[in-house]
Design a protein around this motif. Structure first.
Motif, PDB file in Angstrom:
ATOM      1  N   TYR A 147       0.829  -1.212   0.000  1.00  0.00           N
ATOM      2  CA  TYR A 147       0.000   0.000   0.000  1.00  0.00           C
ATOM      3  C   TYR A 147       0.863   1.262   0.000  1.00  0.00           C
ATOM      4  O   TYR A 147       0.666   2.155  -0.833  1.00  0.00           O
ATOM      5  N   PHE A 148       1.822   1.335   0.927  1.00  0.00           N
ATOM      6  CA  PHE A 148       2.658   2.539   1.017  1.00  0.00           C
ATOM      7  C   PHE A 148       3.581   2.672  -0.199  1.00  0.00           C
ATOM      8  O   PHE A 148       3.886   3.783  -0.631  1.00  0.00           O
ATOM      9  N   THR A 181       2.434  10.697  -4.018  1.00  0.00           N
ATOM     10  CA  THR A 181       2.943  11.598  -2.993  1.00  0.00           C
ATOM     11  C   THR A 181       4.089  12.439  -3.528  1.00  0.00           C
ATOM     12  O   THR A 181       4.168  13.656  -3.278  1.00  0.00           O
ATOM     13  N   VAL A 182       4.987  11.800  -4.284  1.00  0.00           N
ATOM     14  CA  VAL A 182       6.096  12.536  -4.911  1.00  0.00           C
ATOM     15  C   VAL A 182       5.557  13.605  -5.842  1.00  0.00           C
ATOM     16  O   VAL A 182       6.037  14.755  -5.856  1.00  0.00           O
ATOM     17  N   PHE A 195       7.865  17.283 -16.899  1.00  0.00           N
ATOM     18  CA  PHE A 195       8.085  15.909 -16.435  1.00  0.00           C
ATOM     19  C   PHE A 195       6.961  15.473 -15.492  1.00  0.00           C
ATOM     20  O   PHE A 195       6.490  14.324 -15.567  1.00  0.00           O
ATOM     21  N   SER A 196       6.516  16.375 -14.604  1.00  0.00           N
ATOM     22  CA  SER A 196       5.434  16.061 -13.669  1.00  0.00           C
ATOM     23  C   SER A 196       4.150  15.715 -14.405  1.00  0.00           C
ATOM     24  O   SER A 196       3.394  14.834 -13.983  1.00  0.00           O
ATOM     25  N   LEU A 197       3.894  16.425 -15.504  1.00  0.00           N
ATOM     26  CA  LEU A 197       2.692  16.155 -16.292  1.00  0.00           C
ATOM     27  C   LEU A 197       2.695  14.721 -16.809  1.00  0.00           C
ATOM     28  O   LEU A 197       1.702  13.998 -16.673  1.00  0.00           O
ATOM     29  N   GLY A 201      -2.324   5.857 -11.824  1.00  0.00           N
ATOM     30  CA  GLY A 201      -2.573   4.414 -11.777  1.00  0.00           C
ATOM     31  C   GLY A 201      -2.120   3.792 -10.472  1.00  0.00           C
ATOM     32  O   GLY A 201      -2.825   2.949  -9.900  1.00  0.00           O
ATOM     33  N   ALA A 202      -0.954   4.209  -9.985  1.00  0.00           N
ATOM     34  CA  ALA A 202      -0.449   3.665  -8.722  1.00  0.00           C
ATOM     35  C   ALA A 202      -1.342   4.070  -7.561  1.00  0.00           C
ATOM     36  O   ALA A 202      -1.611   3.263  -6.657  1.00  0.00           O
TER      37      ALA A 202
END
Length: 325
Positions: free
Chosen positions: A9-10, A17-18, A70-72, A81-82
């Motif tokens: 899960y984590f 989160t990143v 890059f974030s996009l 998805g994660a």
């Protein structure tokens, strides 16, 4: 085991989160960089040597733009998805629910296994209830390979009973052809059994909430809702918000440049952390406010999604142009 489940899960939560903390990290890096340059008198040396402020700012701004781009892509292909998978692990394996995604949903839209397209204003997967229901039986037009509505059923509500959906208080409309004037038959009903084999459990598994969609998925969802005349304000507002957030790294860097100079040599590590957290909370709070206002019609969906970006861009550009360095 429970330990491996928690680890899974984590681990799945890490990418999202990143993605969320990256803008704050960019702001923090900007403040620390300017603080170090100021404490070492390197900024004074630059000004003395004839280097203009724009020459100092430009590399930081360009890097922040690259991070935003890059974030996009990271959000689109990895983080969403994660995060959706992490929610599923928590709901099914940790909380012990047999119905993932069984919470109440609005503007629920799906295609059944036997070809019907169903829209529900409210869907409660846990109780197997739908309200403000519209069912479309679509047929293909051989002449141009398009689709038209052969039959439409509207109902106040529907409940899953004995292996089928029981519709209450509505009407059916059957059409004999492609054009709108080809209406053939209208009939009211108080009860109607809809032969759809998909249970609430199967429907919730096949439908992803707007929060768990990537940009391409939610754009497709908006087009589907438009096609069948369903409400799509929430989805289109979420679409604009998802488009805007990856560029938060660029915007917070833009805000961080004047803030770093205002702090000067006095701004240490504690100051940088405090300012980064405060600005990050303000950004997220304003972003959520814009989405709520857009969803409820107090702002246009576009303004609701891009409100925070417009505000921060205006503030950043103003200070960069009018502040003396």
């Amino acid at each position: 085991s429970s330990f491996l489940t928690a680890l899974q899960y984590f681990g799945l939560k890490i990418p999202f989160t990143v993605f969320q903390v990256t803008p704050v990290a960019v702001l923090l890096a900007t403040l620390i960089c300017l603080n170090k340059l100021s404490k070492n008198n390197e900024i004074t040396a630059m000004w003395t040597g004839g280097i203009k402020p724009v020459q100092l700012f430009l590399p930081m701004i360009l890097i922040s733009i690259l991070i935003s781009v890059f974030s996009l892509f990271f959000y689109e292909y990895v983080a969403v998805g994660a995060n959706a998978r992490a929610k599923q692990v928590r709901t099914v394996k940790i909380d012990g629910s047999t119905l993932y995604g069984g919470e109440i949903k609005s503007n629920f839209f799906f295609r059944t296994s036997n070809g019907f397209i169903i829209y529900a204003g409210i869907f409660n997967g846990e109780q197997g209830i739908m309200n403000r229901l519209a069912v479309f039986d679509m047929q293909s037009n051989p002449s141009d390979k398009s689709y038209y509505i052969k039959k439409r059923i509207d109902a106040e509500s529907a409940e899953w009973k004995n292996g089928f959906w029981q519709l209450k208080n509505g009407l059916t409309r059957e059409f004999s052809g492609v054009s709108a004037g080809d209406q053939e038959k209208v009939q009211e009903f108080s009860r109607l059994n809809l032969q759809v084999p998909d249970s609430p459990e199967e429907l919730t598994k096949s439908r992803v909430s707007p929060q768990d969609m990537n940009i391409r998925q939610i754009a497709g969802e908006v087009e589907k809702l438009k096609t069948y005349g369903a409400a799509f304000r929430e989805e289109i507002t979420q679409y604009y918000s998802k488009m805007a957030f990856p560029f938060a790294s660029f915007l917070l860097c833009l805000i961080g440049l004047p803030l770093g100079f205002m702090a000067g040599k006095k701004g240490g590590m504690v100051f940088s952390f405090s300012i980064s957290l405060a600005v990050g909370f303000i950004y997220l709070g304003l972003m959520n406010l814009g989405v709520v206002l857009g969803k409820n019609g107090l702002l246009s969906p576009f303004m609701g999604g891009w409100l925070t970006s417009i505000v921060f861009l205006t503030i950043g550009v103003y200070f960069l142009i009018f502040k003396k360095y």
